[in-house]
Enzyme design. Structure first.
Site, mmCIF file in Angstrom:
data_model
loop_
_atom_site.group_PDB
_atom_site.id
_atom_site.type_symbol
_atom_site.label_atom_id
_atom_site.label_comp_id
_atom_site.label_asym_id
_atom_site.label_seq_id
_atom_site.Cartn_x
_atom_site.Cartn_y
_atom_site.Cartn_z
ATOM 1 N N ARG A 127 0.758 -0.878 0.088
ATOM 2 C CA ARG A 127 0.177 0.311 0.163
ATOM 3 C C ARG A 127 0.544 1.360 -0.134
ATOM 4 O O ARG A 127 0.369 1.864 -0.387
ATOM 5 C CB ARG A 127 -1.428 -0.066 1.852
ATOM 6 C CG ARG A 127 -2.736 -0.889 0.876
ATOM 7 C CD ARG A 127 -2.876 -1.214 2.522
ATOM 8 N NE ARG A 127 -3.516 -0.092 2.645
ATOM 9 C CZ ARG A 127 -4.245 0.221 4.018
ATOM 10 N NH1 ARG A 127 -4.120 -0.872 4.609
ATOM 11 N NH2 ARG A 127 -4.444 1.313 4.096
ATOM 12 N N TYR A 141 -8.122 15.878 -5.448
ATOM 13 C CA TYR A 141 -8.281 17.142 -5.374
ATOM 14 C C TYR A 141 -6.841 17.384 -3.447
ATOM 15 O O TYR A 141 -7.067 16.430 -2.581
ATOM 16 C CB TYR A 141 -9.248 17.569 -4.650
ATOM 17 C CG TYR A 141 -10.163 16.455 -2.984
ATOM 18 C CD1 TYR A 141 -10.916 15.410 -4.124
ATOM 19 C CD2 TYR A 141 -10.394 16.976 -2.216
ATOM 20 C CE1 TYR A 141 -11.741 14.259 -3.704
ATOM 21 C CE2 TYR A 141 -11.359 15.405 -1.631
ATOM 22 C CZ TYR A 141 -11.649 14.283 -2.247
ATOM 23 O OH TYR A 141 -12.045 13.247 -1.326
ATOM 24 N N ASP A 144 -6.964 20.233 3.763
ATOM 25 C CA ASP A 144 -6.334 20.782 5.238
ATOM 26 C C ASP A 144 -7.818 20.128 5.726
ATOM 27 O O ASP A 144 -8.846 19.512 5.484
ATOM 28 C CB ASP A 144 -6.591 21.702 4.941
ATOM 29 C CG ASP A 144 -5.252 22.991 4.734
ATOM 30 O OD1 ASP A 144 -4.589 21.784 3.837
ATOM 31 O OD2 ASP A 144 -5.548 23.449 4.077
ATOM 32 N N HIS A 168 -14.725 7.717 9.305
ATOM 33 C CA HIS A 168 -14.746 7.825 7.623
ATOM 34 C C HIS A 168 -14.321 6.339 6.706
ATOM 35 O O HIS A 168 -15.337 6.419 5.954
ATOM 36 C CB HIS A 168 -13.472 8.568 7.742
ATOM 37 C CG HIS A 168 -12.552 8.807 6.078
ATOM 38 N ND1 HIS A 168 -13.086 9.789 5.694
ATOM 39 C CD2 HIS A 168 -11.716 8.520 6.400
ATOM 40 C CE1 HIS A 168 -12.181 9.782 4.587
ATOM 41 N NE2 HIS A 168 -11.226 8.057 4.946
ATOM 42 N N GLN A 181 -8.859 4.618 -3.554
ATOM 43 C CA GLN A 181 -8.542 6.065 -2.915
ATOM 44 C C GLN A 181 -6.913 6.196 -2.095
ATOM 45 O O GLN A 181 -6.024 4.534 -2.252
ATOM 46 C CB GLN A 181 -9.070 6.233 -1.594
ATOM 47 C CG GLN A 181 -8.488 5.435 -0.650
ATOM 48 C CD GLN A 181 -8.673 4.040 0.120
ATOM 49 O OE1 GLN A 181 -9.463 3.189 -0.757
ATOM 50 N NE2 GLN A 181 -8.790 4.628 1.606
#
Ligand code: VOV
Length: 245
Positions: A127, A141, A144, A168, A181
């Protein structure tokens, strides 16, 4: 004082966005264009060899909208190699017909909130040094974690942050197989704190995931975002067609 999380860091990452000067490109003669295309394909060929030997990875996408025309995402073990790759591109014939639109420098990052990950585990190593998927679409993108009044990520205790990150992760897991991701850390490396790069077969899944995450507390209270870049896969063999005028 809240405890920082010790991150695990892998390959360095350059997102490089370029716009084609189509007017100048059309004015070039066909030999010049052919030379530029061949040279660019040879460059991609070298990146492919590096990827085959697992010494790095790359992704090439056209960009939809006016923010750029195409983007190159490059992963390498060292910052020097990233610099060398961009310099080789900058000296190439094609670069004479492109302008630099935007770039982002970061490093593949895994945060170890649970504290139980072993960096030497082959799965973790995979990973940290990933081969990027060549899925149909990319979404990039920068972001912060907010530091404003009562919404300050950096004053939260580690346990609290771990809880929010867990939630999350649970939202994200529902998109297994639909979205991949890659989180790259950029504190001290670029203008934002993280780069978010998502790959999908179906572009609509980006909207669904990013929307759903807006309701996760870690995003709704603590997420601040930069510009979004959306692209379509550009296969090496499609480069001549993309540049055909
Ligand atoms: C497929 C979607 C998906 C999945 C499964 C997923 C899971 C996870 C896990 C399990 C973890 C924690 C461990 C680690 O691996 O680091 C993370 C970490 C992180 N994420 Fe994530 N994330 C996704 C997707 C995903 C998106 C779409 C975003 C953008 C946020 C949004 O609202 O637009 C994001 C951001 C981040 C960030 C900035 C971090 C690092 C935060 C830190 O403080 O360190 N992420 N993420």
């Amino acid at each position: 004082m809240p405890e920082a999380v010790v991150t695990m860091d892998g390959w360095y990452c350059l997102h490089d966005f370029r716009t084609v000067n189509w007017t100048a490109w059309k004015q070039a003669n066909s030999e010049e264009r052919e030379q530029a295309i061949n040279e660019f394909q040879q460059l991609i060929g070298k990146w492919e060899d590096t990827e085959k030997s697992k010494q790095g990875s790359h992704a090439l996408y056209t960009v939809v909208g006016q923010k750029a025309d195409f983007m190159m995402m490059i992963l390498r073990p060292t910052m020097e190699e990233l610099n060398e790759i961009e310099t080789v591109f900058n000296k190439s014939k094609l670069a004479e017909f492109t302008s630099k639109e935007y770039s982002y420098v970061s490093v593949v990052e895994l945060s170890n909130y649970m504290g139980n990950a072993d960096e030497n585990d082959p799965e973790i190593q995979g990973r940290l040094k990933p081969i990027l998927p060549k899925w149909n679409h990319i979404c990039f993108y920068p972001m912060d974690k907010r530091r404003q009044g009562n919404d300050n990520w950096y004053v939260l205790e580690k346990d609290e942050r771990a809880k929010l990150m867990y939630a999350h992760g649970m939202t994200g897991r529902q998109y297994a197989g639909k979205i991949r991701q890659f989180i790259t850390g950029s504190i001290g490396l670029d203008d934002w704190e993280w780069g978010v790069t998502l790959f999908a077969h179906d572009v609509l899944q980006f909207k669904k995931l990013v929307y759903e995450m807006r309701f996760d507390e870690v995003t709704s209270r603590y997420g601040d975002f930069g510009s979004f870049y959306i692209g379509n896969l550009l296969k090496t063999e499609e480069v001549p067609q993309f540049l055909h005028v």
